[in-house]
Design a protein around this motif. Structure first.
Motif, PDB file in Angstrom:
ATOM      1  N   ARG A 138       0.731  -1.542   0.169  1.00  0.00           N
ATOM      2  CA  ARG A 138      -0.389   0.184  -0.247  1.00  0.00           C
ATOM      3  C   ARG A 138       0.456   1.265   0.071  1.00  0.00           C
ATOM      4  NH1 ARG A 138      -5.174   0.518   1.856  1.00  0.00           N
ATOM      5  NH2 ARG A 138      -5.736   2.769   2.099  1.00  0.00           N
ATOM      6  N   VAL A 139       0.773   1.965  -0.917  1.00  0.00           N
ATOM      7  CA  VAL A 139       1.661   3.556  -1.306  1.00  0.00           C
ATOM      8  C   VAL A 139       0.894   4.520  -0.463  1.00  0.00           C
ATOM      9  CG1 VAL A 139       3.136   2.425  -3.439  1.00  0.00           C
ATOM     10  CG2 VAL A 139       1.052   3.859  -3.505  1.00  0.00           C
ATOM     11  N   LEU A 140      -0.572   4.415  -0.208  1.00  0.00           N
ATOM     12  CA  LEU A 140      -1.481   4.985   0.158  1.00  0.00           C
ATOM     13  C   LEU A 140      -1.628   5.664   1.338  1.00  0.00           C
ATOM     14  CD1 LEU A 140      -4.451   4.418  -2.745  1.00  0.00           C
ATOM     15  CD2 LEU A 140      -2.399   6.319  -2.628  1.00  0.00           C
ATOM     16  N   LYS A 141      -1.888   6.665   2.079  1.00  0.00           N
ATOM     17  CA  LYS A 141      -2.249   6.249   3.694  1.00  0.00           C
ATOM     18  C   LYS A 141      -3.355   5.806   4.146  1.00  0.00           C
ATOM     19  CE  LYS A 141       0.012  11.283   4.161  1.00  0.00           C
ATOM     20  NZ  LYS A 141      -0.768  12.253   4.652  1.00  0.00           N
ATOM     21  N   ASP A 142      -2.939   5.580   5.169  1.00  0.00           N
ATOM     22  CA  ASP A 142      -4.388   4.139   5.725  1.00  0.00           C
ATOM     23  C   ASP A 142      -5.904   4.359   5.454  1.00  0.00           C
ATOM     24  OD1 ASP A 142      -2.680   2.564   6.131  1.00  0.00           O
ATOM     25  OD2 ASP A 142      -2.109   2.851   8.460  1.00  0.00           O
ATOM     26  N   CYS A 143      -6.713   4.890   4.855  1.00  0.00           N
ATOM     27  CA  CYS A 143      -7.488   5.302   4.845  1.00  0.00           C
ATOM     28  C   CYS A 143      -9.089   4.547   4.303  1.00  0.00           C
ATOM     29  CB  CYS A 143      -7.881   6.843   3.517  1.00  0.00           C
ATOM     30  SG  CYS A 143      -9.390   7.334   3.053  1.00  0.00           S
ATOM     31  N   ASP A 144     -10.148   5.018   4.903  1.00  0.00           N
ATOM     32  CA  ASP A 144     -11.330   3.765   5.688  1.00  0.00           C
ATOM     33  C   ASP A 144     -12.014   4.192   3.963  1.00  0.00           C
ATOM     34  OD1 ASP A 144     -11.097   2.868   7.828  1.00  0.00           O
ATOM     35  OD2 ASP A 144     -12.418   4.840   8.944  1.00  0.00           O
ATOM     36  N   LYS A 145     -11.758   5.552   3.196  1.00  0.00           N
ATOM     37  CA  LYS A 145     -12.823   4.926   2.045  1.00  0.00           C
ATOM     38  C   LYS A 145     -11.965   4.479   0.600  1.00  0.00           C
ATOM     39  CE  LYS A 145     -13.972   9.881   3.262  1.00  0.00           C
ATOM     40  NZ  LYS A 145     -13.237  11.283   3.122  1.00  0.00           N
ATOM     41  N   PRO A 146     -12.692   3.511  -0.212  1.00  0.00           N
ATOM     42  CA  PRO A 146     -11.713   3.044  -1.293  1.00  0.00           C
ATOM     43  C   PRO A 146     -11.477   3.874  -2.451  1.00  0.00           C
ATOM     44  CG  PRO A 146     -14.082   3.532  -1.329  1.00  0.00           C
ATOM     45  CD  PRO A 146     -13.923   3.667  -0.132  1.00  0.00           C
ATOM     46  N   LEU A 147     -10.377   3.643  -2.756  1.00  0.00           N
ATOM     47  CA  LEU A 147      -9.598   4.867  -4.200  1.00  0.00           C
ATOM     48  C   LEU A 147     -10.656   4.331  -4.985  1.00  0.00           C
ATOM     49  CD1 LEU A 147      -7.229   6.027  -5.079  1.00  0.00           C
ATOM     50  CD2 LEU A 147      -5.954   3.791  -5.520  1.00  0.00           C
ATOM     51  N   LEU A 148     -10.779   5.915  -5.603  1.00  0.00           N
ATOM     52  CA  LEU A 148     -12.025   5.715  -6.511  1.00  0.00           C
ATOM     53  C   LEU A 148     -11.718   6.643  -7.675  1.00  0.00           C
ATOM     54  CD1 LEU A 148     -15.769   6.696  -5.136  1.00  0.00           C
ATOM     55  CD2 LEU A 148     -14.222   4.648  -5.679  1.00  0.00           C
TER      56      LEU A 148
END
Length: 195
Positions: A138-148
């Motif tokens: 995972r290169v994104l910050k931890d996030c509850d929202k899905p990548l869209l």
């Protein structure tokens, strides 16, 4: 006499609008979308959007970039297109490298849309968000929202046109070399056959 075939011209338009819920861990980074279009004979065309510098204070990255492709094929080709999907990849590239243009990109997320859903939609066009399956690393910050990824797809089809093979229309059978005296007549005959 020659083989008569119905040829149809298709115009495909792919528009990459934006990505949402993008919060990159490391910086500086550029983001871009790579997508693949089916080109027949088990081959694909790879296209990339422009690279946009990501900012840690923004969750939305906007491209608004369109791509168009025009192709010709028979009814079999159209049916084959319905079986295919457009694969979208959100990718990132580290911009701290001296050779950033030649550095490899990393996959952030992947999603797809079937051409069948586009062809069977009203007006043969759709605009929607695609939920991107994120990679293990995972290169994104931890996030509850899905990548869209918001995309728009459009298909325009012309009416079928009857065509004949070149060799069947010209008496000299030498048209493939384009030195036939009857070549101009051949062009006119082809144009009239298509009307």
């Amino acid at each position: 006499m020659g083989i008569v075939e119905n040829i149809r011209s298709l115009k495909l338009e792919v528009k990459i609008v934006e990505a949402r819920n993008v919060e990159v861990k490391s910086s500086p980074t550029t983001l871009f979308v790579r997508f693949y279009l089916h080109a027949g004979n088990n081959s694909k065309i790879e296209l990339n959007t422009a690279e946009i510098r990501s900012r840690s204070d923004k969750e939305v990255v906007i491209w608004n970039q369109s791509f168009g492709l025009e192709c010709q094929g028979n009814e079999t080709g159209v049916e084959e297109l319905k079986q295919q999907s457009v694969v979208f990849e959100l990718r990132r590239r580290n911009t701290t490298s001296f050779l950033k243009k030649w550095s490899r990109s990393e996959l952030v997320g992947r999603g797809n849309i079937s051409w069948k859903s586009v062809i069977e939609s009203d007006g043969m066009e759709i605009e929607r968000f695609v939920v991107m399956d994120e990679t293990k690393d995972r290169v994104l910050k931890d996030c509850d929202k899905p990548l869209l990824l918001k995309i728009a797809l459009k298909v325009q089809a012309s009416k079928p046109v009857n065509t004949k093979r070149v060799e069947d229309l010209c008496e000299c059978r030498d048209c493939r070399r384009y030195n036939c005296l009857d070549y101009e007549a051949f062009v006119v005959a082809c144009a009239l056959a298509g009307i």
